[in-house]
Design an enzyme around this catalytic site. Structure first.
Site, PDB file in Angstrom:
ATOM      1  N   LYS A  58       0.830  -1.207   0.000  1.00  0.00           N
ATOM      2  CA  LYS A  58       0.000   0.000   0.000  1.00  0.00           C
ATOM      3  C   LYS A  58       0.862   1.253   0.000  1.00  0.00           C
ATOM      4  CE  LYS A  58      -2.345  -2.620  -0.519  1.00  0.00           C
ATOM      5  NZ  LYS A  58      -2.413  -4.088  -0.456  1.00  0.00           N
ATOM      6  N   GLY A 190      -0.034 -14.798 -13.224  1.00  0.00           N
ATOM      7  CA  GLY A 190      -1.149 -14.792 -12.273  1.00  0.00           C
ATOM      8  C   GLY A 190      -1.771 -13.410 -12.182  1.00  0.00           C
ATOM      9  N   GLY A 192      -4.061 -12.330 -10.265  1.00  0.00           N
ATOM     10  CA  GLY A 192      -4.838 -12.276  -9.024  1.00  0.00           C
ATOM     11  C   GLY A 192      -4.558 -10.972  -8.306  1.00  0.00           C
ATOM     12  N   ILE A 194      -2.198 -10.079  -6.032  1.00  0.00           N
ATOM     13  CA  ILE A 194      -0.815  -9.587  -6.004  1.00  0.00           C
ATOM     14  C   ILE A 194      -0.370  -9.163  -7.402  1.00  0.00           C
ATOM     15  CG2 ILE A 194       1.595 -10.255  -5.610  1.00  0.00           C
ATOM     16  CD1 ILE A 194       0.642 -11.969  -3.277  1.00  0.00           C
ATOM     17  N   GLU A 213      -2.249 -15.052 -17.405  1.00  0.00           N
ATOM     18  CA  GLU A 213      -3.196 -15.681 -16.473  1.00  0.00           C
ATOM     19  C   GLU A 213      -3.725 -16.984 -17.072  1.00  0.00           C
ATOM     20  OE1 GLU A 213      -4.686 -15.336 -13.350  1.00  0.00           O
ATOM     21  OE2 GLU A 213      -5.926 -17.016 -13.958  1.00  0.00           O
ATOM     22  N   GLY A 281      -0.772 -17.589  -6.086  1.00  0.00           N
ATOM     23  CA  GLY A 281      -1.360 -18.087  -4.849  1.00  0.00           C
ATOM     24  C   GLY A 281      -0.292 -18.380  -3.806  1.00  0.00           C
ATOM     25  N   ARG A 282      -0.736 -18.812  -2.640  1.00  0.00           N
ATOM     26  CA  ARG A 282       0.197 -19.027  -1.532  1.00  0.00           C
ATOM     27  C   ARG A 282      -0.060 -20.387  -0.885  1.00  0.00           C
ATOM     28  NH1 ARG A 282       2.877 -14.526  -0.081  1.00  0.00           N
ATOM     29  NH2 ARG A 282       3.142 -15.198   2.091  1.00  0.00           N
ATOM     30  N   HIS A 454     -23.241  14.966   1.671  1.00  0.00           N
ATOM     31  CA  HIS A 454     -23.057  15.462   0.303  1.00  0.00           C
ATOM     32  C   HIS A 454     -22.008  16.567   0.306  1.00  0.00           C
ATOM     33  CE1 HIS A 454     -23.892  16.653  -3.795  1.00  0.00           C
ATOM     34  NE2 HIS A 454     -23.914  17.917  -3.371  1.00  0.00           N
TER      35      HIS A 454
HETATM   36  P1  NAI Z   1      -4.588 -15.164  -6.123  1.00  0.00           P
HETATM   37  O1  NAI Z   1      -5.209 -16.432  -5.727  1.00  0.00           O
HETATM   38  O2  NAI Z   1      -5.239 -13.875  -5.834  1.00  0.00           O
HETATM   39  O3  NAI Z   1      -4.308 -15.172  -7.710  1.00  0.00           O
HETATM   40  C1  NAI Z   1      -3.544 -16.156  -8.329  1.00  0.00           C
HETATM   41  C2  NAI Z   1      -3.850 -16.132  -9.812  1.00  0.00           C
HETATM   42  O4  NAI Z   1      -2.883 -16.925 -10.465  1.00  0.00           O
HETATM   43  C3  NAI Z   1      -5.219 -16.722 -10.151  1.00  0.00           C
HETATM   44  O5  NAI Z   1      -5.901 -15.851 -11.010  1.00  0.00           O
HETATM   45  C4  NAI Z   1      -4.879 -18.048 -10.808  1.00  0.00           C
HETATM   46  O6  NAI Z   1      -5.825 -18.429 -11.766  1.00  0.00           O
HETATM   47  C5  NAI Z   1      -3.530 -17.738 -11.435  1.00  0.00           C
HETATM   48  N1  NAI Z   1      -2.676 -18.902 -11.672  1.00  0.00           N
HETATM   49  C6  NAI Z   1      -2.499 -19.978 -10.860  1.00  0.00           C
HETATM   50  N2  NAI Z   1      -1.628 -20.838 -11.421  1.00  0.00           N
HETATM   51  C7  NAI Z   1      -1.244 -20.299 -12.588  1.00  0.00           C
HETATM   52  C8  NAI Z   1      -0.352 -20.708 -13.615  1.00  0.00           C
HETATM   53  N3  NAI Z   1       0.329 -21.841 -13.542  1.00  0.00           N
HETATM   54  N4  NAI Z   1      -0.208 -19.903 -14.696  1.00  0.00           N
HETATM   55  C9  NAI Z   1      -0.887 -18.738 -14.789  1.00  0.00           C
HETATM   56  N5  NAI Z   1      -1.743 -18.308 -13.853  1.00  0.00           N
HETATM   57  C10 NAI Z   1      -1.915 -19.068 -12.753  1.00  0.00           C
HETATM   58  O7  NAI Z   1      -3.104 -15.237  -5.496  1.00  0.00           O
HETATM   59  P2  NAI Z   1      -2.004 -14.109  -5.277  1.00  0.00           P
HETATM   60  O8  NAI Z   1      -2.267 -12.913  -6.111  1.00  0.00           O
HETATM   61  O9  NAI Z   1      -0.710 -14.821  -5.407  1.00  0.00           O
HETATM   62  O10 NAI Z   1      -2.240 -13.708  -3.781  1.00  0.00           O
HETATM   63  C11 NAI Z   1      -2.064 -14.673  -2.753  1.00  0.00           C
HETATM   64  C12 NAI Z   1      -2.991 -14.434  -1.607  1.00  0.00           C
HETATM   65  O11 NAI Z   1      -2.670 -13.233  -0.941  1.00  0.00           O
HETATM   66  C13 NAI Z   1      -4.432 -14.359  -2.044  1.00  0.00           C
HETATM   67  O12 NAI Z   1      -5.167 -15.281  -1.302  1.00  0.00           O
HETATM   68  C14 NAI Z   1      -4.856 -12.968  -1.714  1.00  0.00           C
HETATM   69  O13 NAI Z   1      -6.144 -12.945  -1.167  1.00  0.00           O
HETATM   70  C15 NAI Z   1      -3.831 -12.499  -0.689  1.00  0.00           C
HETATM   71  N6  NAI Z   1      -3.597 -11.083  -0.913  1.00  0.00           N
HETATM   72  C16 NAI Z   1      -4.571 -10.205  -0.567  1.00  0.00           C
HETATM   73  C17 NAI Z   1      -4.410  -8.862  -0.821  1.00  0.00           C
HETATM   74  C18 NAI Z   1      -5.533  -7.937  -0.504  1.00  0.00           C
HETATM   75  O14 NAI Z   1      -6.399  -8.297   0.282  1.00  0.00           O
HETATM   76  N7  NAI Z   1      -5.584  -6.757  -1.095  1.00  0.00           N
HETATM   77  C19 NAI Z   1      -3.186  -8.332  -1.445  1.00  0.00           C
HETATM   78  C20 NAI Z   1      -2.282  -9.364  -1.831  1.00  0.00           C
HETATM   79  C21 NAI Z   1      -2.484 -10.679  -1.556  1.00  0.00           C
END
Ligand code: NAI
Length: 475
Positions: A58, A190, A192, A194, A213, A281-282, A454
């Site tokens: 952030k 990915g 997602g 991050i 993705e 993902g994690r 407002h």
């Molecule tokens: P994510 O689960 O949000 O996104 C991972 C993405 O990678 C998905 O769209 C998935 O389809 C894709 N993917 C998976 N395997 C793949 C592959 N082999 N090739 C291409 N695409 C692939 O996971 P992300 O972004 O790594 O975040 C991890 C965790 O951290 C999430 O659970 C998220 O909720 C949390 N987080 C939350 C934040 C927030 O609340 N603002 C900020 C950052 C992370």
């Protein structure tokens, strides 16, 4: 000599440090153990969220947004800047300062609440009757004896098979927050949370960003209308997003990273990047915990097995946050931490998973709570939808940020709010009203009848609620 505590919390991320503080508030003697080190080798409590997640991202999102505004938006506001340049070392230094303030804040809170903090790695030694022996292997090894143990050891970035993170060329969230130069070409695997947040930061600072993705749909977990709008806006900003790809070989060397992939039409492609962020993902983190020593049960994916109340298979051993089922969100971990401390005290701790908000901190931000349209359809629920665009909101116009909308979904019969979905300015703040409304099982009419200041962005939520009955006043 062993030290005795009522509650020993393993991990000082949002789940662990909050559980420790709440347990101390409830009168228990509490220890919290965490091994994270700052660059001087000192303690850095706060876990992934504070050190390499929510907080530093952030900070960089804010700095990079200022940079982008100064370069592109200020002129429209009548502010002419003659020359402007990026000072990345200062931007990273500021981010590190923000992290340190949060680390220090947690250490202060531990002192204030009389939580004893141990800096080192914790491992179960044995179960002894109804108590547990936990070893701390830090600068000063310690043996703690606990009546209750709360495990909050979090998660680590998932690597692609055969492509470990080196944090130089192949970056996890950690390396993505610490690049010492803006890469010319940045790849992200990915799309997602991050991937989109980090992709946005580095694009604003000048990188050409390509996101690959696997899934064919953009942000599949998000309401389709909102995801579609966000997709359009991100493409317009210059993020290249390729959906439905299959990643092949990845080769990293001095000259950068080569990624082979098959695109959504089945054609083989290669891309060359200076650096590559892998955000797919994690995975839960139980490394070194010696779960076997006490017979702690993990599921086939490595998560600690818990019931709805975060109880593990062992009496008096609890687990919260990313290391157990459910969304990997700091605020979900915090809620579980509080609830577990209260359950240990014999109270009725409660977490409502139906009202956990989600936020993606891109610009515009995306935030939601409850079910989206595709879920309601799949569940066979009859619903009404009200949508209000920020384009028709006076405050958004004054801000110069009119992208996106608020969408309220309500039960067709009872009018109870079933979900609220926002893409737009300050969505992260606006979503709170929806969370409160849903927690109190409010109807869309309740929000529509409440006086909203407002001019404010929150009026868009009121108008979306009015739109459920097709009586929006400003659109
Ligand atoms: P994510 O689960 O949000 O996104 C991972 C993405 O990678 C998905 O769209 C998935 O389809 C894709 N993917 C998976 N395997 C793949 C592959 N082999 N090739 C291409 N695409 C692939 O996971 P992300 O972004 O790594 O975040 C991890 C965790 O951290 C999430 O659970 C998220 O909720 C949390 N987080 C939350 C934040 C927030 O609340 N603002 C900020 C950052 C992370």
């Amino acid at each position: 000599m062993a030290k005795n505590f009522d509650v020993v919390v393993i991990g000082a991320g949002p789940g662990g440090y909050i559980a420790a503080i709440r347990a101390a508030q409830l009168g228990f003697s509490v220890a919290c153990i965490d091994e994270w080190k700052n660059d001087k080798g000192g303690p850095a409590p706060g876990g992934t969220c504070t050190n390499v997640g929510c907080i530093p991202s952030k900070a960089l999102l804010q700095s990079s947004e200022h940079f982008e505004h100064a370069g592109h938006a200020f002129a429209e506001h009548g502010i002419d800047i003659q020359s402007m340049q990026l000072n990345l070392p200062q931007m990273l230094k500021r981010k590190n300062t923000v992290v340190k303030q949060n680390n220090d804040g947690i250490l202060y809170l531990f002192k204030k609440n009389k939580v004893t903090f141990f800096h080192g790695r914790a491992a179960f030694a044995k179960a002894a009757g109804v108590t547990y022996e936990v070893l701390v292997s830090g600068a000063t090894p310690e043996t703690l004896v606990a009546t209750h143990v709360v495990i909050a050891t979090g998660s680590n970035a998932r690597a692609l098979p055969g492509t470990p993170f080196d944090e130089q060329r192949i970056l996890s969230n950690t390396g993505a927050l610490a690049m010492d130069a803006v890469p010319e070409k940045l790849g992200v695997i990915g799309a997602g949370v991050i991937g989109l947040e980090m992709g946005s930061v580095w694009r604003r600072l000048g990188a050409e960003v390509t996101i690959l993705e696997a899934l064919p749909a953009f942000l599949g977990a998000v309401d389709e209308q909102i995801a579609k709008e966000a997709h359009k806006l991100f493409l317009k900003q210059g993020l290249a997003i390729h959906l439905g790809v299959r990643i092949g070989s990845i080769t990293a060397g001095e000259g950068g990273v080569d990624v082979a992939y098959v695109d959504d039409k089945g054609a083989a492609q290669t891309a060359h990047f200076d650096r590559l962020i892998v955000s797919i993902g994690r995975v839960p983190n139980t490394t070194g915990l010696a779960a076997d020593a006490v017979g702690l049960k993990l599921d086939e994916r490595g998560f600690i097995t818990v019931d709805d109340d975060c109880r593990t298979n062992l009496p008096n051993v609890w687990a919260v946050g990313d290391v157990v089922r459910g969304p990997m969100l700091a605020h979900k971990a915090e809620e579980e931490g509080v609830a577990v401390a209260e359950r240990i005290a014999g109270q009725h701790g409660h977490v409502n998973f139906n009202t956990v908000p989600w936020v993606i901190y891109t610009a515009p931000e995306i935030a939601w709570v409850g079910r989206n349209e595709q879920q309601l359809k799949a569940d066979g629920v009859a619903y009404k939808a009200g949508v209000f665009p920020f384009l028709a909101n006076g405050r958004a116009r004054a801000l110069g940020d009119t992208s996106g909308m608020v969408k309220v979904l309500a039960d067709a019969k009872s009018d109870e709010i079933l979900g609220v979905h926002i893409v737009g300015p300050m969505a992260s703040e606006l979503i709170s009203e929806a969370v409160v409304a849903m927690e109190f099982r409010a109807s869309s009419e309740d929000i529509a009848r409440i006086c909203h200041a407002h001019p404010s962005l929150s009026e868009a939520t009121k108008e979306a609620a009015l739109a459920v009955e097709k009586r929006a006043l400003n659109f």
